[in-house]
Design a protein around this motif. Structure first.
Motif, PDB file in Angstrom:
ATOM      1  N   ILE A 102      -5.788   3.470   2.921  1.00 21.34           N
ATOM      2  CA  ILE A 102      -5.040   4.161   3.983  1.00 21.34           C
ATOM      3  C   ILE A 102      -5.450   3.615   5.353  1.00 21.34           C
ATOM      4  O   ILE A 102      -4.608   3.411   6.232  1.00 21.34           O
ATOM      5  N   ILE A 103      -6.748   3.351   5.515  1.00 22.50           N
ATOM      6  CA  ILE A 103      -7.216   2.753   6.770  1.00 22.50           C
ATOM      7  C   ILE A 103      -6.683   1.332   6.904  1.00 22.50           C
ATOM      8  O   ILE A 103      -6.259   0.914   7.993  1.00 22.50           O
ATOM      9  N   LEU A 104      -6.689   0.578   5.792  1.00 25.96           N
ATOM     10  CA  LEU A 104      -6.136  -0.780   5.818  1.00 25.96           C
ATOM     11  C   LEU A 104      -4.643  -0.758   6.144  1.00 25.96           C
ATOM     12  O   LEU A 104      -4.135  -1.659   6.824  1.00 25.96           O
ATOM     13  N   LEU A 105      -3.939   0.267   5.672  1.00 27.43           N
ATOM     14  CA  LEU A 105      -2.519   0.413   5.986  1.00 27.43           C
ATOM     15  C   LEU A 105      -2.323   0.628   7.485  1.00 27.43           C
ATOM     16  O   LEU A 105      -1.427   0.031   8.097  1.00 27.43           O
ATOM     17  N   SER A 106      -3.150   1.478   8.065  1.00 24.74           N
ATOM     18  CA  SER A 106      -3.075   1.716   9.514  1.00 24.74           C
ATOM     19  C   SER A 106      -3.364   0.429  10.293  1.00 24.74           C
ATOM     20  O   SER A 106      -2.688   0.123  11.280  1.00 24.74           O
ATOM     21  N   LEU A 107      -4.354  -0.320   9.826  1.00 29.61           N
ATOM     22  CA  LEU A 107      -4.679  -1.594  10.471  1.00 29.61           C
ATOM     23  C   LEU A 107      -3.510  -2.574  10.352  1.00 29.61           C
ATOM     24  O   LEU A 107      -3.184  -3.292  11.305  1.00 29.61           O
ATOM     25  N   ALA A 108      -2.859  -2.589   9.184  1.00 28.96           N
ATOM     26  CA  ALA A 108      -1.709  -3.480   8.979  1.00 28.96           C
ATOM     27  C   ALA A 108      -0.555  -3.099   9.900  1.00 28.96           C
ATOM     28  O   ALA A 108       0.169  -3.972  10.395  1.00 28.96           O
ATOM     29  N   VAL A 109      -0.374  -1.800  10.149  1.00 23.96           N
ATOM     30  CA  VAL A 109       0.693  -1.355  11.060  1.00 23.96           C
ATOM     31  C   VAL A 109       0.413  -1.860  12.474  1.00 23.96           C
ATOM     32  O   VAL A 109       1.314  -2.378  13.155  1.00 23.96           O
ATOM     33  N   VAL A 111       0.832  -1.208   0.000  1.00 18.85           N
ATOM     34  CA  VAL A 111       0.000   0.000   0.000  1.00 18.85           C
ATOM     35  C   VAL A 111       0.866   1.258   0.000  1.00 18.85           C
ATOM     36  O   VAL A 111       0.519   2.261  -0.633  1.00 18.85           O
ATOM     37  N   SER A 112       1.992   1.220   0.683  1.00 16.84           N
ATOM     38  CA  SER A 112       2.859   2.400   0.750  1.00 16.84           C
ATOM     39  C   SER A 112       3.570   2.656  -0.573  1.00 16.84           C
ATOM     40  O   SER A 112       3.752   3.816  -0.970  1.00 16.84           O
ATOM     41  N   HIS A 113       3.971   1.594  -1.270  1.00 15.07           N
ATOM     42  CA  HIS A 113       4.810   1.752  -2.457  1.00 15.07           C
ATOM     43  C   HIS A 113       4.011   2.119  -3.708  1.00 15.07           C
ATOM     44  O   HIS A 113       4.388   3.051  -4.431  1.00 15.07           O
ATOM     45  N   PHE A 114       2.930   1.413  -3.966  1.00 13.38           N
ATOM     46  CA  PHE A 114       2.209   1.599  -5.224  1.00 13.38           C
ATOM     47  C   PHE A 114       1.234   2.774  -5.118  1.00 13.38           C
ATOM     48  O   PHE A 114       0.297   2.748  -4.311  1.00 13.38           O
ATOM     49  N   ARG A 115       1.461   3.765  -5.953  1.00 13.65           N
ATOM     50  CA  ARG A 115       0.662   4.993  -5.894  1.00 13.65           C
ATOM     51  C   ARG A 115      -0.812   4.741  -6.192  1.00 13.65           C
ATOM     52  O   ARG A 115      -1.689   5.434  -5.667  1.00 13.65           O
TER      53      ARG A 115
END
Length: 327
Positions: free
Chosen positions: A66-73, A54-58
């Motif tokens: 972005i919410i899924l990224l926060s959940l993954a963190v 999610v961070s790398h691919f624009r």
């Protein structure tokens, strides 16, 4: 006999206050140590793939992702920090002292509440996308979602620090013996209400509303299946995409509830139940949700499978890889 009894204690020099050393049979060692250690490594690996993707691919920089990224963190930190300590405290004596114990309790509250907060944000995101689709692009923007995610983490840090402040002021106050760590019962009760009961009520109410609207929209799409105009076709494609996302994230929420409810039900039962050794299995089921989340992405999101393939084959190291077509 005295030497034998002393050898069974975590701190033999403290006969009256030391806990006994855990001595589980080899079958329990597999269940309590080897299998959870494998799950911990798997959790870290899978969620790291989500974070990189999610961070790398624009193309994946959408409000929902972005919410899924926060959940993954939060899931990544769960596997990296909380799971190993939980394995340690249930298979060996606690030799790390009161300060590390307090930090662990604080991190546990912070990471767990952040994870629950992300689940609430996912429910709100799907509620707006399904129930008010015309205003979704203007109401749910990347900047607003980033702000909400930051506020979620800031509130979690404040909450986690506040709920264990007494442990920092008076270290060891809530320990029943040396070599053991416990969470204060009052703090646990507050956590039960703030981190589970209230968020679950919000999530269930929002998703019931989403379910009702999604069913009505699905029926509406079937009744207009003969429409041939481009505008209607695009509209139907968009609705199908949103409904599919709602189903996927609905599975995510259901799995979250299945993993969290048993532990909090035991918490409701009282302090005597929390002191039982079997509660370890409920705690690890609680943490196992962090392992299942990226598995759900892999099953339901083609973009995640494609992104993982590019990450594993190191194609993301090539110039311009962040602009790759993932969707």
């Amino acid at each position: 006999m005295e030497s034998q009894d002393g050898a069974e204690l975590c701190f033999p020099q403290l006969f009256n206050t030391s806990c006994k050393k855990p001595a589980p049979p080899w079958t329990e060692v597999i269940l309590l140590h080897i299998l959870p250690s494998f799950i911990s490594v798997l959790t870290v690996t899978l969620n790291l793939l989500v974070i990189i993707s999610v961070s790398h691919f624009r193309q994946l920089h959408t409000p929902t992702n972005i919410i899924l990224l926060s959940l993954a963190v939060s899931d990544f930190l769960m596997g990296l920090l909380l799971m190993p300590v939980e394995i340690l405290r249930n298979t060996a004596c606690w030799f790390l002292g009161d300060l590390v114990c307090s930090l662990y309790n604080s991190l546990s509250f912070i990471i767990t509440s952040a994870s629950v907060g992300d689940m609430v944000l996912i429910s709100v995101d799907r509620y707006v996308a399904i129930c008010d689709p015309l205003h979704y692009p203007t109401r749910v923007t990347e900047n607003r979602v980033k702000l909400c995610v930051c506020l979620c983490w800031l509130c979690s840090v404040f909450y986690g620090s506040l709920i264990v402040i007494d442990v920092f002021i008076t270290p060891g106050r809530h320990n029943s013996c040396c070599g053991e760590i416990n969470v204060d019962y009052i703090a646990g009760t507050i956590d039960l209400v703030v981190s589970f009961i209230v968020p679950v009520i919000v999530i269930v109410v929002l998703y019931l509303r989403v379910f009702v609207v999604a069913v009505s929209q699905a029926r509406a799409m079937r009744s207009h299946v003969t429409a041939v105009t481009l505008q209607v076709s695009v509209s139907q494609t968009t609705r199908k995409s949103e409904l599919k996302a709602a189903r996927t994230l609905g599975v995510l929420v259901v799995v979250f509830l299945i993993c969290f409810i048993p532990y909090y039900c035991v918490s409701l039962a009282g302090e005597d139940f929390l002191s039982g050794s079997y509660v370890y299995y409920f705690i690890f089921l609680f943490y196992f949700n962090s392992t299942l989340n990226p598995v759900i992405y892999a099953l339901f999101y083609p973009w995640f499978r494609k992104a993982v393939e590019l990450v594993v084959t190191l194609q993301i190291l090539q110039p311009g890889s962040c602009e790759a077509n993932i969707l």
